[in-house]
Design an enzyme around this catalytic site. Structure first.
Site, PDB file in Angstrom:
ATOM      1  N   HIS A  14     -19.991  -7.810 -11.641  1.00 37.12           N
ATOM      2  CA  HIS A  14     -19.774  -6.717 -10.686  1.00 37.12           C
ATOM      3  C   HIS A  14     -20.746  -6.832  -9.512  1.00 37.12           C
ATOM      4  CE1 HIS A  14     -17.704  -2.543 -10.649  1.00 37.12           C
ATOM      5  NE2 HIS A  14     -17.815  -3.033  -9.429  1.00 37.12           N
TER       6      HIS A  14
ATOM      7  N   GLU B 245     -18.796  -2.426 -19.059  1.00 39.90           N
ATOM      8  CA  GLU B 245     -19.830  -3.257 -18.453  1.00 39.90           C
ATOM      9  C   GLU B 245     -21.188  -2.914 -19.064  1.00 39.90           C
ATOM     10  OE1 GLU B 245     -19.489  -2.635 -14.218  1.00 39.90           O
ATOM     11  OE2 GLU B 245     -17.636  -3.807 -14.086  1.00 39.90           O
TER      12      GLU B 245
ATOM     13  N   GLY C 273     -19.816  -7.865  -6.329  1.00 36.27           N
ATOM     14  CA  GLY C 273     -19.116  -7.950  -5.050  1.00 36.27           C
ATOM     15  C   GLY C 273     -19.860  -7.343  -3.879  1.00 36.27           C
TER      16      GLY C 273
ATOM     17  N   ASP D 204       0.848  -1.182   0.000  1.00 33.54           N
ATOM     18  CA  ASP D 204       0.000   0.000   0.000  1.00 33.54           C
ATOM     19  C   ASP D 204       0.887   1.236   0.000  1.00 33.54           C
ATOM     20  OD1 ASP D 204      -3.199   0.503   0.848  1.00 33.54           O
ATOM     21  OD2 ASP D 204      -1.861   2.191   1.243  1.00 33.54           O
TER      22      ASP D 204
END
Length: 269
Positions: A227, A208, A229, A118
């Site tokens: 998509h 998408e 999630g 990160d």
């Protein structure tokens, strides 16, 4: 996904706020919103657990080939397949925000070696979760499973291109439940077909819905979901409450809690 642009704000002079039912606000022009006095709101963290659970599910599915084995068995076949276990594997998390930390927490009982990269590493939280903060190179070159949890930007566009994918460990797996623009789909398809990448699971795509003729769909070692999630009853309940509360604050003349373009609006005052 609807785009909130300068033109939209020009046609809605009484608009006070736009609330994203989720986290990413890349479809909302925050600068244009600020110029028109429109507060951009979101609901950070409210779908994090849902995405984290899907990510762990992807990992298990990929290394045990649950979906393809189900398909073959339901067609009357009785295939034998030697899979792998998460235990002892090196799992790399690109990004160590809310979702990645929940993934690490859930993987704790699997006895895997978890690494994270990160830009702003939280070493204290990493230590609590048994995660080793490391470099991007270390994750790309040495991890058995790589899961992407970083936001899209000009710098990260097609981050996983042929160059980066070719540096991954032979037989590694890639998971993207973040944003589609992070992965070059043509390059991924190439590396999946060559066997360089053992498998991939994708929940987000640059365009998408995904075109049924996309070359990536010809790869057998692939899991794709639409998509989904953050789409759980629990996540929708939590997001709904969060966004509704902030909308009420705006209408009452109070400052919202999750105000994304706050600094831009303050600058314009």
């Amino acid at each position: 996904m609807d785009e909130y642009t300068e033109e939209v704000f020009e046609h809605a002079p009484r608009l006070k706020a736009v609330a994203k039912f989720g986290v990413g606000v890349d479809n909302i022009d925050g600068d244009a919103a600020a110029r028109h006095g429109v507060k951009v709101l979101n609901a950070p963290g409210r779908n994090a657990n849902a995405v984290a659970e899907l990510t762990v599910g992807f990992m298990i599915d990929l290394i045990r080939r649950i979906v393809p084995l189900h398909q073959m068995t339901s067609q009357g076949q009785w295939p034998r397949y030697m899979g792998n276990e998460i235990r002892g594997k090196k799992i790399g998390l690109l990004g160590f925000g809310a979702i990645a930390r929940l993934v690490a927490e859930k993987l704790g009982c699997f006895h895997a070696d978890i690494y994270a990269y990160d830009l702003y590493p939280d070493y204290a939280r990493a230590e609590e979760l048994g995660v080793t903060m490391t470099s991007l190179d270390e994750i790309v070159e040495n991890c058995d499973i790589i899961s992407i949890h970083i936001p899209p930007s000009k710098e990260t566009y097609h981050m996983f291109n042929d160059g980066l994918l070719s540096r991954m460990k032979d037989g590694a797996y890639l998971i993207n439940a973040a944003r589609g623009s992070l992965v070059d789909m043509g390059a991924l398809a190439k590396n999946l077909k060559s066997g360089k990448i053992a498998g991939a699971a994708l929940d987000a795509f640059e365009t998408e819905p995904l075109d049924k003729g996309d070359p990536i769909l010809s790869c057998e070692n692939l899991i794709v979901t639409p998509h989904t999630g953050g789409e759980t009853y629990e996540a929708y309940r939590d997001i709904s409450i969060c966004t509704a509360e902030d909308i009420v604050r705006v209408l009452d003349g109070k400052e919202p809690v999750y105000w994304v373009n706050k600094n831009k609006m303050k600058e314009g005052d």
